[in-house]
Design a protein around this motif. Sequence first.
Motif, PDB file in Angstrom:
ATOM      1  N   ASP A  43     -10.119  -0.694  -0.080  1.00 49.18           N
ATOM      2  CA  ASP A  43     -10.217  -0.047  -1.387  1.00 49.18           C
ATOM      3  C   ASP A  43      -9.570  -0.906  -2.473  1.00 49.18           C
ATOM      4  O   ASP A  43     -10.078  -0.993  -3.602  1.00 49.18           O
ATOM      5  CB  ASP A  43      -9.539   1.326  -1.358  1.00 49.18           C
ATOM      6  CG  ASP A  43     -10.324   2.351  -0.544  1.00 49.18           C
ATOM      7  OD1 ASP A  43     -11.510   2.093  -0.248  1.00 49.18           O
ATOM      8  OD2 ASP A  43      -9.729   3.384  -0.197  1.00 49.18           O
ATOM      9  N   LYS A 100      -5.837   3.972   8.501  1.00 50.47           N
ATOM     10  CA  LYS A 100      -5.442   4.360   7.142  1.00 50.47           C
ATOM     11  C   LYS A 100      -5.048   3.129   6.329  1.00 50.47           C
ATOM     12  O   LYS A 100      -5.462   2.968   5.169  1.00 50.47           O
ATOM     13  CB  LYS A 100      -4.280   5.352   7.192  1.00 50.47           C
ATOM     14  CG  LYS A 100      -3.804   5.769   5.818  1.00 50.47           C
ATOM     15  CD  LYS A 100      -2.881   6.962   5.853  1.00 50.47           C
ATOM     16  CE  LYS A 100      -2.578   7.419   4.423  1.00 50.47           C
ATOM     17  NZ  LYS A 100      -1.869   8.693   4.372  1.00 50.47           N
ATOM     18  N   GLN A 115      -1.187   7.263  -2.440  1.00 52.02           N
ATOM     19  CA  GLN A 115      -2.442   7.048  -3.133  1.00 52.02           C
ATOM     20  C   GLN A 115      -3.466   8.103  -2.747  1.00 52.02           C
ATOM     21  O   GLN A 115      -3.353   8.766  -1.732  1.00 52.02           O
ATOM     22  CB  GLN A 115      -2.992   5.657  -2.791  1.00 52.02           C
ATOM     23  CG  GLN A 115      -2.168   4.532  -3.432  1.00 52.02           C
ATOM     24  CD  GLN A 115      -2.691   3.171  -3.023  1.00 52.02           C
ATOM     25  OE1 GLN A 115      -3.357   3.053  -1.999  1.00 52.02           O
ATOM     26  NE2 GLN A 115      -2.400   2.169  -3.813  1.00 52.02           N
ATOM     27  N   VAL A 136       0.854  -1.180   0.000  1.00 50.61           N
ATOM     28  CA  VAL A 136       0.000   0.000   0.000  1.00 50.61           C
ATOM     29  C   VAL A 136       0.886   1.225   0.000  1.00 50.61           C
ATOM     30  O   VAL A 136       1.810   1.339   0.793  1.00 50.61           O
ATOM     31  CB  VAL A 136      -0.912   0.013   1.242  1.00 50.61           C
ATOM     32  CG1 VAL A 136      -1.876   1.181   1.162  1.00 50.61           C
ATOM     33  CG2 VAL A 136      -1.685  -1.291   1.335  1.00 50.61           C
ATOM     34  N   GLN A 144      -7.137   1.484   2.958  1.00 46.58           N
ATOM     35  CA  GLN A 144      -6.510   1.236   1.673  1.00 46.58           C
ATOM     36  C   GLN A 144      -6.605  -0.233   1.282  1.00 46.58           C
ATOM     37  O   GLN A 144      -6.752  -0.567   0.108  1.00 46.58           O
ATOM     38  CB  GLN A 144      -5.061   1.716   1.695  1.00 46.58           C
ATOM     39  CG  GLN A 144      -4.948   3.234   1.824  1.00 46.58           C
ATOM     40  CD  GLN A 144      -3.535   3.746   1.603  1.00 46.58           C
ATOM     41  OE1 GLN A 144      -2.634   2.997   1.243  1.00 46.58           O
ATOM     42  NE2 GLN A 144      -3.351   5.039   1.799  1.00 46.58           N
ATOM     43  N   GLU A 146      -6.493   9.891  -1.203  1.00 42.45           N
ATOM     44  CA  GLU A 146      -6.913   9.733   0.173  1.00 42.45           C
ATOM     45  C   GLU A 146      -8.431   9.662   0.305  1.00 42.45           C
ATOM     46  O   GLU A 146      -9.161  10.482  -0.259  1.00 42.45           O
ATOM     47  CB  GLU A 146      -6.412  10.924   1.002  1.00 42.45           C
ATOM     48  CG  GLU A 146      -4.893  11.042   1.047  1.00 42.45           C
ATOM     49  CD  GLU A 146      -4.248   9.922   1.823  1.00 42.45           C
ATOM     50  OE1 GLU A 146      -4.852   9.433   2.787  1.00 42.45           O
ATOM     51  OE2 GLU A 146      -3.137   9.524   1.453  1.00 42.45           O
TER      52      GLU A 146
END
Length: 412
Positions: free
Chosen positions: A62, A55, A9, A5, A59, A11
């Motif tokens: 996602d 966080k 990327q 990750v 990710q 946010e």
Amino acid sequence: MSIRVKAAQSEAPSLWTETPLVYSSHISDLIGCSAYLKLENLQPSQSFKYRGISKFAQQCKDMHGPLVHLMIASGGNAGLAAAVVARVLRVKCTVFLPINVSVDTQQALRKHGAEIVMVGEFYSQTLAALRDAVKKDVNAVLVPAYDSPVVWDGHSSMVTEMQRQLPRQPDAIFCSVGGGGLIGGIMQGCKNVGWDQGTRNPSTAALTPLIRTSQKVPVVALETTGSNCFYNAIAINTQNFTSGVPVMPSAEVEDSSLYTVEIVEEHNVAIPHMKALNSRAASLGASSPAPGVVKMALDRAGGIKCACVPDEMAMHTAKLFGDDHKILTELACATTLTPGYNREFLERILGLTFSKLSMEERKEKCLVFVVCGGVKISFEEMRDFEEIVSAARVQNYWRVQISGEETQVPKQ
């Protein structure tokens, strides 16, 4: 399932809470300068861990969708952060715990829907078991408790908040260190806001090109003596704090040494692996620090100061802080606060420049203590702490370590 990750990327909205930064009149009066507390105990999982781990988890979902299975090895607080965020994201979570983790911590994890696997006497053994399990689950992602740039990037958000919340740039930031996730985030945060290098003021550059809008902010890393893997890492890479530049040591150590040494070529640093952990500060119980964080600390222009305290000093501080602020803190968190409750200890950490300040000059100084939080504390444990501290009152000093020097500070 393997995962890489990237912090860069796009946010999603963060899941963590912007925590208060409060002025402490109690600590300010004791040390003679402005002391502020960053209250990370108010995060949804009750510790700073929620920032970076939430966080990372966001990710993961996602990238891999709702079937992703978050798996983490933890002594408690990182696991709880993963469990809380997994519940928010509605994904599966399994937490691997060492066999000595308390029933209260296990119950807290189950309350948030996490599955639990108890394995290993030390965190390193628990992590090894987790890595084997991840290989057998096609939907599994290993969530790092502290060793990940994404996690550090999430933690760095607290420094961004500090910059908005403080009346001016701090003169030092104090935090506790286990594996290094928190201090990695603080160093990254200082870099993000310009607190680890001077910057020119564009509006006055033509007239006074050397005027700077920010100065390097020292970060003070505090550990308990029996779980000080980060302190040892900095020591062995700087010839016991005597070298201003990193010096690669030999991987060979004496049999009587408290740790073995691994040379991590990726970061060009030596990493100690503690043979045993002898502290009740379980949240600082990493047997080795994150190599990337050690490298970051060695390279940081703004400086890192390292200090270790005995468990009893942290216990004493936990009681004083609780009496003053009506907040319970586990030992890992209380370790951060020890310089705030011992003026001589603070002065020795910050050095002669600070200790020689006049009373009026010191009032202008601004220090931040990160109240990192954690769930490994109860009223019953606080009572135990009082008994242990009472038994240690035979001596009128605390034995501490500060950047390579073992010394004594009076009990206050």
